[in-house]
Motif scaffolding. Structure first.
Motif, PDB file in Angstrom:
ATOM      1  N   UNK A 147       0.828  -1.197   0.000  1.00  0.00           N
ATOM      2  CA  UNK A 147       0.000   0.000   0.000  1.00  0.00           C
ATOM      3  C   UNK A 147       0.857   1.240   0.000  1.00  0.00           C
ATOM      4  N   UNK A 148       0.206   2.382   0.198  1.00  0.00           N
ATOM      5  CA  UNK A 148       0.917   3.652   0.224  1.00  0.00           C
ATOM      6  C   UNK A 148       1.415   3.944   1.640  1.00  0.00           C
ATOM      7  N   UNK A 149       2.502   4.689   1.712  1.00  0.00           N
ATOM      8  CA  UNK A 149       3.038   5.063   3.013  1.00  0.00           C
ATOM      9  C   UNK A 149       2.229   6.218   3.591  1.00  0.00           C
ATOM     10  N   UNK A 150       2.333   6.391   4.902  1.00  0.00           N
ATOM     11  CA  UNK A 150       1.545   7.397   5.608  1.00  0.00           C
ATOM     12  C   UNK A 150       1.834   8.828   5.143  1.00  0.00           C
ATOM     13  N   UNK A 151       3.108   9.239   4.904  1.00  0.00           N
ATOM     14  CA  UNK A 151       3.340  10.614   4.426  1.00  0.00           C
ATOM     15  C   UNK A 151       2.640  10.915   3.104  1.00  0.00           C
ATOM     16  N   UNK A 152       2.602   9.929   2.197  1.00  0.00           N
ATOM     17  CA  UNK A 152       1.919  10.149   0.922  1.00  0.00           C
ATOM     18  C   UNK A 152       0.424  10.348   1.142  1.00  0.00           C
ATOM     19  N   UNK A 153      -0.172   9.508   1.991  1.00  0.00           N
ATOM     20  CA  UNK A 153      -1.614   9.610   2.262  1.00  0.00           C
ATOM     21  C   UNK A 153      -1.946  10.942   2.920  1.00  0.00           C
ATOM     22  N   UNK A 154      -1.112  11.369   3.864  1.00  0.00           N
ATOM     23  CA  UNK A 154      -1.365  12.630   4.567  1.00  0.00           C
ATOM     24  C   UNK A 154      -1.213  13.837   3.657  1.00  0.00           C
ATOM     25  N   UNK A 155      -0.490  13.682   2.546  1.00  0.00           N
ATOM     26  CA  UNK A 155      -0.278  14.819   1.648  1.00  0.00           C
ATOM     27  C   UNK A 155      -1.481  15.093   0.750  1.00  0.00           C
ATOM     28  N   UNK A 156      -2.457  14.181   0.696  1.00  0.00           N
ATOM     29  CA  UNK A 156      -3.596  14.359  -0.190  1.00  0.00           C
ATOM     30  C   UNK A 156      -4.484  15.492   0.315  1.00  0.00           C
ATOM     31  N   UNK A 157      -5.053  16.281  -0.594  1.00  0.00           N
ATOM     32  CA  UNK A 157      -5.868  17.442  -0.188  1.00  0.00           C
ATOM     33  C   UNK A 157      -7.142  17.033   0.529  1.00  0.00           C
ATOM     34  N   UNK A 158      -7.496  17.807   1.567  1.00  0.00           N
ATOM     35  CA  UNK A 158      -8.715  17.575   2.337  1.00  0.00           C
ATOM     36  C   UNK A 158      -9.717  18.682   2.048  1.00  0.00           C
ATOM     37  N   UNK A 159     -11.008  18.331   2.124  1.00  0.00           N
ATOM     38  CA  UNK A 159     -12.088  19.283   1.893  1.00  0.00           C
ATOM     39  C   UNK A 159     -13.110  19.114   3.013  1.00  0.00           C
ATOM     40  N   UNK A 160     -13.532  20.218   3.627  1.00  0.00           N
ATOM     41  CA  UNK A 160     -14.628  20.181   4.602  1.00  0.00           C
ATOM     42  C   UNK A 160     -15.917  20.503   3.850  1.00  0.00           C
ATOM     43  N   UNK A 161     -16.864  19.584   3.895  1.00  0.00           N
ATOM     44  CA  UNK A 161     -18.095  19.726   3.113  1.00  0.00           C
ATOM     45  C   UNK A 161     -18.927  20.873   3.667  1.00  0.00           C
ATOM     46  N   UNK A 162     -19.438  21.714   2.777  1.00  0.00           N
ATOM     47  CA  UNK A 162     -20.296  22.817   3.167  1.00  0.00           C
ATOM     48  C   UNK A 162     -21.758  22.403   3.237  1.00  0.00           C
ATOM     49  N   UNK A 163     -22.638  23.386   3.459  1.00  0.00           N
ATOM     50  CA  UNK A 163     -24.064  23.097   3.604  1.00  0.00           C
ATOM     51  C   UNK A 163     -24.665  22.532   2.318  1.00  0.00           C
TER      52      UNK A 163
END
Length: 378
Positions: free
Chosen positions: A293-309
């Motif tokens: 699988x992928x290593x943790x630093x690679x996974x943590x680098x992926x962009x995050x989005x907080x869903x709006x209303x």
């Protein structure tokens, strides 16, 4: 003193009933069939105990079975519907003249706020009525058509025109379902108002099938009960399937290898047996024995989005997480894979990628971050 057995039996019989009666005081309720379902944080005055609702969420039932929300500084509003998971409700005027109520709008002392609001300007016009009515939409419940008409508009263009021919009444920020566009010259403002609340924060509990409430009668601390037990976190069932399936497969390969070795080294010297063993060993040797699988630093680098209303994601049409199959809810965090742009709950994809180095939807293999080189000792 010895208690007579019939009285003791009656007490034992009634005790569960009394406890059940106390619990039933907080059961879901309605003013009448077809009306919105009322439960925590709302409570019906005179029907639910104070501990069944949150302060500021008092509901009453009228004689004609309307469900009214009593707001300080603004008075009663008819509840049309409630979305407990999204923490939103839709209200209107019980006397069917919402624009008149909007002229005295005041939510400052209530726990509610507008999801969207838009500025409307009210005008009272008594001249050129036929021309104005042909161009703008009057508010029927505020207008006396032979003498005057009242308009409300969010359009700067309409405001500029009506200011020159009518009397300005007021400018009000109206809680609307969604913002109007400038080309809407005027509105009767009869649609339900869309309101929301931030506290108590019970949306996540409700969205997972639970019921929110106070932990006890003497505290405002919240508790979520009745959530269906899943036993494992979302997406973990996929990891378990992989972790169980691979060892089982390898064990089967081991047993078959032993059988083939016995056939090869035993007394079975037939030519076809040797060829079969060699072919099978070559096939087994070509199968992978580990899952990378992928290593943790690679996974943590992926962009995050907080869903709006509005629950919109970068890719249109994505409403559910492909891993856990749950609908995306406001304020949840999602993570996208840069190579393909597919989105998932952050927790789900964080559990998937360490075991599977590919997108669950399109099977694209994401690139790993370059590993830092180890410094050589002098």
């Amino acid at each position: 003193m010895k208690i007579p057995s019939p009285i003791l039996t009656l007490f034992i019989f009634l005790s569960p009933s009394l406890a059940l009666a106390n619990i039933e005081t907080c059961l879901d309720s309605v003013c009448q069939g077809g009306e919105p379902l009322i439960r925590f944080p709302f409570r019906i005055e005179g029907k639910h105990a104070e501990s069944c609702g949150y302060p500021g969420f008092i509901v009453s039932c009228t004689q004609n079975a309307q469900t009214l929300l009593n707001l300080p500084n603004w008075g009663p509003l008819k509840i049309q519907s409630i979305n407990y998971a999204a923490q939103q409700l839709w209200v209107n005027d019980p006397k069917n003249c919402l624009p008149n109520r909007l002229l005295s709008l005041n939510l400052s002392a209530s726990p509610f706020r507008a999801v969207y609001h838009q500025q409307f300007t009210f005008f009272n016009c008594s001249l050129n009525l036929e021309y104005l009515v042909s161009r703008y939409r009057p508010i029927a419940c505020l207008s006396d058509s032979p003498k005057y008409v009242v308009f409300a508009t969010p359009s700067p263009t309409a405001v500029g025109h009506l200011t020159s021919v009518c009397n300005l009444v007021a400018t009000v920020k109206v809680p609307v379902q969604s913002p109007f566009y400038d080309q809407v010259m005027s509105s009767e403002l009869v649609e339900d108002l869309r309101l929301s609340w931030d506290s108590p924060a019970c949306g996540r509990c409700e969205s997972h099938g639970g019921r929110c409430g106070f932990k006890s009668n003497d505290t405002f601390e919240l508790d979520c009960s009745g959530v269906p037990s899943k036993g494992i976190s979302r997406g973990a069932r996929y990891a378990i399937a992989v972790c169980i399936g691979i060892p089982a497969m390898l064990c089967s390969f081991g047993v078959l290898s032993c059988i083939c070795g016995w056939l090869k080294n035993g007394n079975h010297d037939r030519h076809w047996a040797h060829e079969t063993v060699a072919d099978f060993e070559a096939l087994v040797g070509s199968w992978p024995t580990t899952v990378s699988g992928l290593d943790r630093p690679t996974i943590e680098s992926y962009p995050k989005i907080v869903i709006g209303e509005n629950r919109r994601l970068p890719k249109k049409g994505e409403k559910t997480c492909p891993i856990c199959l749950s609908e995306y809810m406001p304020k949840e965090t999602v993570k996208s894979i840069p190579e393909c742009g597919h989105c998932f709950h952050a927790q789900c994809i964080d559990e998937w990628l360490p075991l599977n180095a590919s997108c669950p939807i399109c099977r694209t293999s994401p690139r790993k971050l370059p590993q830092p080189r180890a410094r050589s000792s002098p």
